[in-house]
Enzyme design. Structure first.
Site, mmCIF file in Angstrom:
data_model
loop_
_atom_site.group_PDB
_atom_site.id
_atom_site.type_symbol
_atom_site.label_atom_id
_atom_site.label_comp_id
_atom_site.label_asym_id
_atom_site.label_seq_id
_atom_site.Cartn_x
_atom_site.Cartn_y
_atom_site.Cartn_z
ATOM 1 C CE LYS A 1 -1.787 2.625 3.056
ATOM 2 N NZ LYS A 1 -1.567 3.900 2.334
ATOM 3 C CD GLU B 1 12.873 0.233 9.938
ATOM 4 O OE1 GLU B 1 13.386 1.240 10.440
ATOM 5 O OE2 GLU B 1 13.421 -0.889 9.962
ATOM 6 C CB CYS C 1 12.976 8.397 9.252
ATOM 7 S SG CYS C 1 13.978 7.289 8.242
ATOM 8 C CD GLU D 1 9.874 12.220 12.386
ATOM 9 O OE1 GLU D 1 8.685 11.864 12.404
ATOM 10 O OE2 GLU D 1 10.772 11.500 11.921
HETATM 11 P P1 NAD Z 1 2.100 8.135 8.212
HETATM 12 O O1 NAD Z 1 2.289 7.290 9.405
HETATM 13 O O2 NAD Z 1 1.056 9.182 8.253
HETATM 14 O O3 NAD Z 1 1.760 7.233 6.937
HETATM 15 C C1 NAD Z 1 2.608 6.203 6.492
HETATM 16 C C2 NAD Z 1 1.811 5.199 5.709
HETATM 17 O O4 NAD Z 1 0.932 4.506 6.577
HETATM 18 C C3 NAD Z 1 0.923 5.803 4.629
HETATM 19 O O5 NAD Z 1 0.854 4.883 3.556
HETATM 20 C C4 NAD Z 1 -0.426 5.911 5.321
HETATM 21 O O6 NAD Z 1 -1.502 5.921 4.427
HETATM 22 C C5 NAD Z 1 -0.417 4.676 6.196
HETATM 23 N N1 NAD Z 1 -1.142 4.753 7.458
HETATM 24 C C6 NAD Z 1 -1.294 5.828 8.274
HETATM 25 N N2 NAD Z 1 -1.940 5.470 9.399
HETATM 26 C C7 NAD Z 1 -2.181 4.132 9.303
HETATM 27 C C8 NAD Z 1 -2.808 3.177 10.163
HETATM 28 N N3 NAD Z 1 -3.312 3.525 11.342
HETATM 29 N N4 NAD Z 1 -2.875 1.889 9.740
HETATM 30 C C9 NAD Z 1 -2.341 1.511 8.553
HETATM 31 N N5 NAD Z 1 -1.760 2.390 7.697
HETATM 32 C C10 NAD Z 1 -1.673 3.673 8.072
HETATM 33 O O7 NAD Z 1 3.538 8.761 7.890
HETATM 34 P P2 NAD Z 1 3.934 9.771 6.749
HETATM 35 O O8 NAD Z 1 3.573 11.150 7.169
HETATM 36 O O9 NAD Z 1 3.436 9.292 5.437
HETATM 37 O O10 NAD Z 1 5.529 9.588 6.748
HETATM 38 C C11 NAD Z 1 6.369 10.295 7.558
HETATM 39 C C12 NAD Z 1 6.772 9.482 8.773
HETATM 40 O O11 NAD Z 1 7.431 8.285 8.374
HETATM 41 C C13 NAD Z 1 7.776 10.203 9.639
HETATM 42 O O12 NAD Z 1 7.427 10.069 10.987
HETATM 43 C C14 NAD Z 1 9.085 9.498 9.356
HETATM 44 O O13 NAD Z 1 10.032 9.606 10.364
HETATM 45 C C15 NAD Z 1 8.627 8.117 9.137
HETATM 46 N N6 NAD Z 1 9.650 7.372 8.388
HETATM 47 C C16 NAD Z 1 10.383 6.413 9.039
HETATM 48 C C17 NAD Z 1 11.382 5.729 8.368
HETATM 49 C C18 NAD Z 1 12.210 4.672 9.043
HETATM 50 O O14 NAD Z 1 12.828 3.878 8.341
HETATM 51 N N7 NAD Z 1 12.259 4.612 10.339
HETATM 52 C C19 NAD Z 1 11.627 6.011 7.033
HETATM 53 C C20 NAD Z 1 10.876 7.001 6.405
HETATM 54 C C21 NAD Z 1 9.872 7.659 7.098
#
Ligand code: NAD
Length: 478
Positions: A180, A254, A288, A385
């Site tokens: 997804k 992650e 991240c 963050e």
């Molecule tokens: P997000 O959590 O809002 O969304 C990430 C993904 O999860 C999207 O596809 C979203 O549609 C989906 N999603 C959101 N809530 C969900 C739920 N409750 N159940 C299932 N799916 C859900 O994050 P974002 O704003 O898209 O991305 C930024 C975040 O990602 C930052 O916090 C960043 O640090 C983190 N990130 C972490 C890593 C790592 O490797 N640790 C790498 C890149 C980004």
């Protein structure tokens, strides 16, 4: 170039008509122009994708029954197909999320194929069964088995790299996947789907369901899913972990970070400014692992603040497609507003803006690279963050104090130590509670595990080890 008129969803190896009418529009954050749209998957589409993935897994002759060498050949073909379209992938990623094209051309264009080739090599050499003598006499076989259908959920900031960091080890191990993507970056998944078809990946081994949080939640709790792999925010990760805990469903997370950049008293950042930029501001601060808390020794504090202010002021802000751009836009107006909120509250909290702090006057969702001095580690600027081009500079007294500040964080994902004495820096690095850390720079190399501790997540991606996380072990006492 990817078609803006995409009508189907890539499920079961074919473009199938979505069961609903809703579409996801993608807007270019550099220009605010509409880029294209793609059908949004409904729960019925997810059901269909999971069923196709189940069938591909277990059908007579299904993916789970293939030998490692057979699967490796498919992974390598997919890597070749992705490599051929690398520059197209870089371009569509930059147009969607504002990643400077110089960054996406190096990372999003090449990293997915690198991962596929690495896991192809790993699985090619890995025996399915190992026999060992028992301690109580007799022999024991330990058999490696794929788990079933994996749900892979990824964010928008490095959409192809983060997708492949799950898909590649999962399929190498013999699982099938429902991926997804994030709504902000769904168009690059069209290229991925076309490459999957071109490479002859068996139908249903990789399926793609574009959608937002609700579709993600539905996928996570779907009874056909055997394992969940998630990258995203800590808040979403907690919610997914709760669901998976209740279902006793294996999950890797992650999540976010607020890493420390520790400049020791002999650290030379002025002569490593490019590496320093990559470790603190890469991808407009929307990465991240960035070390967005900069820890500077008290006696060099002013000098370091001046260097960082100069770095921020010299950084070229512009359209992500311009090769000269160092800082592109935030992915969305919402994200821009969020970053600006942190800047306003940081200022009101008493921290001093020494560079940036403003909104560049132009179309697009830009935030000028911003440096805050006089930050206390307990302030919001240092604890949360921000996910934008904002650095907080914090002073410390001695190495022990620097370690204490670095570890005084809910997160533990990345970080760096800067020193002209690599042995001293290496020793200090091991005292930091974080999943990964770099000396005089930070390059998340796929050859080794990557991931976080504390609120930055559970589990690791990358490295040959990741295949183990997509494998069940069956012990047979002979
Ligand atoms: P997000 O959590 O809002 O969304 C990430 C993904 O999860 C999207 O596809 C979203 O549609 C989906 N999603 C959101 N809530 C969900 C739920 N409750 N159940 C299932 N799916 C859900 O994050 P974002 O704003 O898209 O991305 C930024 C975040 O990602 C930052 O916090 C960043 O640090 C983190 N990130 C972490 C890593 C790592 O490797 N640790 C790498 C890149 C980004």
């Amino acid at each position: 170039m990817v078609s803006a008129e995409q009508t189907g969803l890539f499920i079961g190896g074919a473009w199938v008509t979505a069961s609903g009418d809703a579409r996801i529009d993608v807007v270019n954050p550099s220009t605010e122009a509409l880029l294209g749209s793609i059908p949004e998957a409904t729960p019925r589409d997810v059901d269909r994708a999971v069923l196709e993935a189940q069938n591909a897994f277990k059908d007579p002759g299904g993916w789970s029954t293939w030998t490692g060498a057979e699967r490796a050949a498919v992974l390598r073909r997919l890597a070749d197909a992705l490599n051929r379209r690398g520059s197209e992938t870089a371009e569509i990623v930059s147009r969607q999320n504002g990643m400077p094209i110089a960054v996406s051309s190096g990372l999003e264009a090449a990293f997915p194929a690198l991962l596929l080739n690495m896991y192809a090599d790993t699985i090619d050499e890995q025996p399915k069964t190992t026999r060992r003598p028992g301690l109580l006499g007799g022999q024991i076989d330990v058999v490696r088995k794929p788990m079933g259908v994996v749900a892979a959920i990824v964010p928008w900031n490095f959409p192809q790299t983060l997708a492949m960091s799950k898909v590649a080890p999962a399929i190498a191990a013999g699982n099938t996947v429902v991926l997804k993507p994030s709504p902000e970056t769904v168009l690059d998944s069209i290229i991925l789907a076309e490459c999957i078809a071109e490479a002859g990946v068996p139908n249903g081994v990789i399926n793609i369901v574009p959608g937002g949080r609700e579709i993600g939640e539905y996928l996570v709790r779907h009874p056909g899913i055997k394992r969940v792999a998630f990258t995203g925010s800590t808040a979403a990760g907690r919610s997914i972990a709760e669901t998976c805990g209740r279902l006793l469903r294996p999950v890797s997370l992650e999540l976010g970070g607020k890493s420390a950049t520790i400049i020791l008293d002999d650290g030379d950042i002025a002569n490593s400014i490019e590496s320093f930029f990559g470790a603190t501001l890469l991808n407009n601060g929307q990465t991240c692992f960035l070390g967005t808390r900069v820890l500077a020794p008290r006696r060099r504090y002013n000098e370091i603040v001046d260097t960082l202010a100069g770095l921020a002021q010299a950084a070229t802000v512009g359209d992500a497609m311009d090769p000269a751009t160092m800082i592109g836009p935030m992915v969305s107006a919402r994200q821009r507003d969020r970053v600006e909120g942190y800047i306003q509250r940081g200022s009101a909290d008493g921290a001093t803006i020494v560079a940036g702090g403003s909104r560049p006057e132009r179309a697009g969702w830009f935030v000028a690279p911003t440096i805050f001095a006089d930050v206390n580690n307990s302030q919001e600027l240092a604890q949360e963050e921000i996910f934008g081009p904002v650095l907080a500079v914090i002073s410390y007294d001695d190495d022990d104090h620097a370690v204490a500040i670095a570890n005084d964080s809910a997160y533990g994902l990345g970080g760096t130590v800067w020193s002209q004495d690599p042995i001293r820096a290496r020793a200090l690095a091991e005292r930091i509670d974080t999943g990964t850390i770099g000396i005089n720079g930070y390059t998340p190399d796929p050859a080794a595990p990557f991931g976080g501790v504390k609120a930055s997540g559970i589990g690791r991606e990358f490295g040959p080890e990741a295949i183990d996380d997509y494998t069940d072990l069956q012990t047979i006492y002979l």
